[in-house]
Design an enzyme around this catalytic site. Structure first.
Site, PDB file in Angstrom:
ATOM      1  N   GLY A 123     -26.938  15.666   9.970  1.00 14.24           N
ATOM      2  CA  GLY A 123     -28.276  16.411  10.556  1.00 14.24           C
ATOM      3  C   GLY A 123     -27.863  17.790  11.297  1.00 14.24           C
ATOM      4  O   GLY A 123     -27.079  17.130  12.363  1.00 14.24           O
ATOM      5  N   ARG A 144     -17.996  27.798  17.759  1.00 16.58           N
ATOM      6  CA  ARG A 144     -17.367  29.081  18.536  1.00 16.58           C
ATOM      7  C   ARG A 144     -16.210  28.732  19.489  1.00 16.58           C
ATOM      8  O   ARG A 144     -15.282  29.250  19.791  1.00 16.58           O
ATOM      9  CB  ARG A 144     -18.497  30.127  19.136  1.00 16.58           C
ATOM     10  CG  ARG A 144     -18.196  30.936  20.139  1.00 16.58           C
ATOM     11  CD  ARG A 144     -19.592  31.705  20.526  1.00 16.58           C
ATOM     12  NE  ARG A 144     -19.166  32.872  21.308  1.00 16.58           N
ATOM     13  CZ  ARG A 144     -19.470  32.806  22.748  1.00 16.58           C
ATOM     14  NH1 ARG A 144     -19.472  31.293  23.315  1.00 16.58           N
ATOM     15  NH2 ARG A 144     -19.052  33.716  23.445  1.00 16.58           N
ATOM     16  N   ARG A 198     -24.301  15.454   4.173  1.00 14.84           N
ATOM     17  CA  ARG A 198     -23.955  14.037   4.310  1.00 14.84           C
ATOM     18  C   ARG A 198     -23.088  13.509   3.056  1.00 14.84           C
ATOM     19  O   ARG A 198     -23.957  13.407   1.837  1.00 14.84           O
ATOM     20  CB  ARG A 198     -25.346  12.964   4.597  1.00 14.84           C
ATOM     21  CG  ARG A 198     -26.075  13.388   5.975  1.00 14.84           C
ATOM     22  CD  ARG A 198     -27.230  12.469   6.234  1.00 14.84           C
ATOM     23  NE  ARG A 198     -27.681  12.716   7.497  1.00 14.84           N
ATOM     24  CZ  ARG A 198     -28.938  13.058   7.707  1.00 14.84           C
ATOM     25  NH1 ARG A 198     -29.493  13.618   6.849  1.00 14.84           N
ATOM     26  NH2 ARG A 198     -29.342  13.299   9.081  1.00 14.84           N
ATOM     27  N   GLY A 203     -23.525  13.193  14.349  1.00 19.09           N
ATOM     28  CA  GLY A 203     -23.813  12.107  14.894  1.00 19.09           C
ATOM     29  C   GLY A 203     -23.238  10.937  14.503  1.00 19.09           C
ATOM     30  O   GLY A 203     -21.954  11.033  14.296  1.00 19.09           O
ATOM     31  N   ASP A 204     -23.698   9.645  14.731  1.00 21.38           N
ATOM     32  CA  ASP A 204     -22.959   8.359  14.625  1.00 21.38           C
ATOM     33  C   ASP A 204     -22.343   8.268  13.152  1.00 21.38           C
ATOM     34  O   ASP A 204     -21.379   7.768  13.066  1.00 21.38           O
ATOM     35  CB  ASP A 204     -23.547   7.212  15.047  1.00 21.38           C
ATOM     36  CG  ASP A 204     -24.943   7.159  14.132  1.00 21.38           C
ATOM     37  OD1 ASP A 204     -25.392   7.828  13.540  1.00 21.38           O
ATOM     38  OD2 ASP A 204     -25.675   5.980  14.672  1.00 21.38           O
ATOM     39  N   THR A 263     -26.613  16.071  17.508  1.00 22.23           N
ATOM     40  CA  THR A 263     -28.086  15.602  16.872  1.00 22.23           C
ATOM     41  C   THR A 263     -29.042  15.711  17.747  1.00 22.23           C
ATOM     42  O   THR A 263     -28.796  15.444  19.310  1.00 22.23           O
ATOM     43  CB  THR A 263     -27.819  14.040  16.499  1.00 22.23           C
ATOM     44  OG1 THR A 263     -29.341  13.715  16.208  1.00 22.23           O
ATOM     45  CG2 THR A 263     -27.164  13.211  17.597  1.00 22.23           C
ATOM     46  N   ASP A 323     -31.537  13.911  17.986  1.00 20.21           N
ATOM     47  CA  ASP A 323     -32.203  12.672  18.554  1.00 20.21           C
ATOM     48  C   ASP A 323     -31.732  12.226  19.846  1.00 20.21           C
ATOM     49  O   ASP A 323     -32.235  11.029  20.286  1.00 20.21           O
ATOM     50  CB  ASP A 323     -31.955  11.487  17.350  1.00 20.21           C
ATOM     51  CG  ASP A 323     -32.671  11.808  16.077  1.00 20.21           C
ATOM     52  OD1 ASP A 323     -33.202  12.858  16.034  1.00 20.21           O
ATOM     53  OD2 ASP A 323     -32.444  10.943  15.210  1.00 20.21           O
ATOM     54  N   ASP A 326     -29.352  10.036  20.389  1.00 22.23           N
ATOM     55  CA  ASP A 326     -28.876   8.865  20.293  1.00 22.23           C
ATOM     56  C   ASP A 326     -27.510   8.174  20.341  1.00 22.23           C
ATOM     57  O   ASP A 326     -27.044   7.221  19.671  1.00 22.23           O
ATOM     58  CB  ASP A 326     -29.967   8.102  18.914  1.00 22.23           C
ATOM     59  CG  ASP A 326     -29.279   8.937  17.861  1.00 22.23           C
ATOM     60  OD1 ASP A 326     -28.578   9.894  17.747  1.00 22.23           O
ATOM     61  OD2 ASP A 326     -29.634   8.533  16.712  1.00 22.23           O
ATOM     62  N   MET A 343     -39.408  13.884  15.487  1.00 21.35           N
ATOM     63  CA  MET A 343     -38.283  13.231  15.024  1.00 21.35           C
ATOM     64  C   MET A 343     -37.832  12.254  16.068  1.00 21.35           C
ATOM     65  O   MET A 343     -38.052  12.111  17.247  1.00 21.35           O
ATOM     66  CB  MET A 343     -37.348  14.349  14.598  1.00 21.35           C
ATOM     67  CG  MET A 343     -37.415  14.901  13.375  1.00 21.35           C
ATOM     68  SD  MET A 343     -36.282  15.918  12.767  1.00 21.35           S
ATOM     69  CE  MET A 343     -36.612  16.087  11.009  1.00 21.35           C
ATOM     70  N   ARG A 375     -35.247   9.226  14.338  1.00 19.12           N
ATOM     71  CA  ARG A 375     -35.075   8.014  13.400  1.00 19.12           C
ATOM     72  C   ARG A 375     -35.283   6.648  13.967  1.00 19.12           C
ATOM     73  O   ARG A 375     -36.026   5.883  13.575  1.00 19.12           O
ATOM     74  CB  ARG A 375     -33.622   8.493  12.603  1.00 19.12           C
ATOM     75  CG  ARG A 375     -33.757   7.366  11.242  1.00 19.12           C
ATOM     76  CD  ARG A 375     -32.635   7.771  10.365  1.00 19.12           C
ATOM     77  NE  ARG A 375     -31.698   8.529  11.100  1.00 19.12           N
ATOM     78  CZ  ARG A 375     -30.663   9.440  10.414  1.00 19.12           C
ATOM     79  NH1 ARG A 375     -30.977   9.497   9.170  1.00 19.12           N
ATOM     80  NH2 ARG A 375     -29.870   9.892  11.050  1.00 19.12           N
ATOM     81  N   GLU A 399     -40.975   9.298  15.016  1.00 17.19           N
ATOM     82  CA  GLU A 399     -40.962   8.913  13.546  1.00 17.19           C
ATOM     83  C   GLU A 399     -40.358   7.460  13.408  1.00 17.19           C
ATOM     84  O   GLU A 399     -40.838   6.662  12.578  1.00 17.19           O
ATOM     85  CB  GLU A 399     -40.080   9.700  12.616  1.00 17.19           C
ATOM     86  CG  GLU A 399     -38.694   9.830  13.032  1.00 17.19           C
ATOM     87  CD  GLU A 399     -37.977  10.608  12.065  1.00 17.19           C
ATOM     88  OE1 GLU A 399     -36.875  11.126  12.326  1.00 17.19           O
ATOM     89  OE2 GLU A 399     -38.291  10.590  10.906  1.00 17.19           O
TER      90      GLU A 399
HETATM   91  O1  F6P Z   1     -30.762  12.585  13.002  1.00 15.29           O
HETATM   92  C1  F6P Z   1     -31.395  13.600  12.937  1.00 15.29           C
HETATM   93  C2  F6P Z   1     -32.621  13.719  12.289  1.00 15.29           C
HETATM   94  O2  F6P Z   1     -33.556  14.743  12.272  1.00 15.29           O
HETATM   95  C3  F6P Z   1     -33.737  12.628  12.615  1.00 15.29           C
HETATM   96  O3  F6P Z   1     -34.512  12.917  13.478  1.00 15.29           O
HETATM   97  C4  F6P Z   1     -34.302  12.439  11.167  1.00 15.29           C
HETATM   98  O4  F6P Z   1     -34.869  11.106  11.122  1.00 15.29           O
HETATM   99  C5  F6P Z   1     -33.325  12.758  10.307  1.00 15.29           C
HETATM  100  O5  F6P Z   1     -32.199  13.573  10.671  1.00 15.29           O
HETATM  101  C6  F6P Z   1     -33.909  13.511   9.045  1.00 15.29           C
HETATM  102  O6  F6P Z   1     -32.974  13.735   8.115  1.00 15.29           O
HETATM  103  P1  F6P Z   1     -32.874  14.662   7.008  1.00 15.29           P
HETATM  104  O7  F6P Z   1     -32.872  16.247   7.371  1.00 15.29           O
HETATM  105  O8  F6P Z   1     -31.677  14.108   5.864  1.00 15.29           O
HETATM  106  O9  F6P Z   1     -34.310  14.517   6.277  1.00 15.29           O
END
Ligand code: F6P
Length: 324
Positions: free
Chosen positions: A11, A21, A72, A102-103, A126, A128, A130, A170, A172, A223
């Site tokens: 994401g 940059r 992804r 992210g992870d 990210t 999040d 997280d 948001m 996840r 979410e």
């Molecule tokens: O990991 C970042 C994030 O924005 C989460 O908060 C959310 O659940 C997910 O990505 C949404 O993913 P996508 O853009 O693939 O729908």
């Protein structure tokens, strides 16, 4: 090292461009070549590369999204995909990587490193927040500001109509955005995956708030919250149990991922990019650069993936007191 490849994956988040940059210009500063890899690991598999110099990253420090695009890649999860990617890097003369994401991004990086002994550094990007090993991921601060700004607007209409709003943000698996933006925006209740408030307590709290003289309220829900109902079911449930409430729902969605990065995210991105490249020059590999106690730090990628980020429980107490 002679040539660094940089990519963004997973994401997108505001600040990724500022990090690209920084990586490109740090390479130039140290007379190392740099190539941009488009669409994350998918572009590595397809050989979608572009030579980058300090002038190819003009005017992007302030831009949301990522000029290198993101994806992804499911193909990178296969040994064959990773083999193709490795071949392409060798062909292009790339001998080290900086991956921003992210992870999921870091999991791919670690696998790739194990298979091909390829030097890699990770930069956490990210919204999040997280990722273990950094107090802030790139884009988190910007997302918080975006969410607060939007909830301020929702508050105007909530108050005019004496309504209760459920605002889904948001996150996840994590409640960092909900908790911090919730406090910043003056939410009545904040529902996050790390803490099960329970439906009964939510009703009680809303009843109490009505009785205390409040005419409108905002409830922020992450979410990934595990209260057992989605935000629309929650609206129906509350209206059925507390008919005195007129409830509306607002799901903020992907707008939280966009926009010009905050100054904090730009500075963070610049610092982390420098550290990532200079760590590769120092012969380090398999680390994530991050921010700990306001200093740039290194965390083994393995820990960054496996470690669990904690919410600050004191913030829950603060939120509780603020809704008095
Ligand atoms: O990991 C970042 C994030 O924005 C989460 O908060 C959310 O659940 C997910 O990505 C949404 O993913 P996508 O853009 O693939 O729908």
């Amino acid at each position: 090292i002679k040539k660094v490849g940089v990519l963004t994956s997973g994401g997108d988040s505001p600040g990724m461009n500022a990090a690209i940059r920084s990586v490109v210009r740090t390479c130039a500063y140290h007379n190392i070549e740099c190539i941009g890899i488009y669409r994350g690991y998918q572009g590595m598999i397809e050989g979608d590369f572009k030579e980058m110099g300090p002038r190819s990253v003009n005017n992007i420090v302030n831009k949301g999204g990522t000029i290198l695009k993101s994806a992804r890649s499911s193909e990178f999860k296969t040994a064959e995909g990773r083999h193709k990617a490795h071949e392409n890097l060798l062909k292009a003369g790339v001998d080290a990587l900086v991956v921003i994401g992210g992870d999921g991004t870091f999991t791919g990086a670690l696998l790739f490193n194990k298979e091909f002994d390829f030097p890699i550094m990770g930069i956490p990007g990210t919204i999040d927040n997280d990722i273990f090993g950094t107090s802030h991921t790139l884009g988190y601060d910007t997302a918080l500001n975006t969410v607060v700004e939007v909830i301020d607007k929702i508050r105007d209409t909530a108050s005019s109509h004496n309504r209760l709003f459920f605002v889904e943000v948001m996150g996840r698996d994590a409640g960092h955005i909900a908790l911090n933006a919730g406090i910043g925006a003056g939410a009545e209740e904040i529902l996050i995956p790390e803490e099960d408030l329970g439906l009964e307590r939510l009703l009680e709290s809303l009843q109490k708030s009505k009785a205390s003289g409040k005419s409108s309220s905002i409830v922020v829900i992450a979410e990934g919250d595990k209260i057992g109902k989605n935000v629309f079911e929650l609206k129906d449930y509350v209206e059925a149990n507390l008919p005195e409430y007129d409830v509306r729902v607002s799901v903020l969605g992907h707008m939280q991922r966009g926009g010009s990065p905050s100054c904090f995210d730009r500075v963070l991105a610049s610092r982390l990019g420098v550290k990532a490249v200079e760590s590769l020059i120092d012969g380090k590999s398999n680390f994530m650069v991050g921010l700990q106690n306001d200093a740039v730090s290194l965390t083994p990628l393995e820990q960054a993936i496996k470690g669990k980020t904690m919410i600050d429980r004191e913030l829950l107490r603060v939120s509780d007191i603020m809704s008095t």
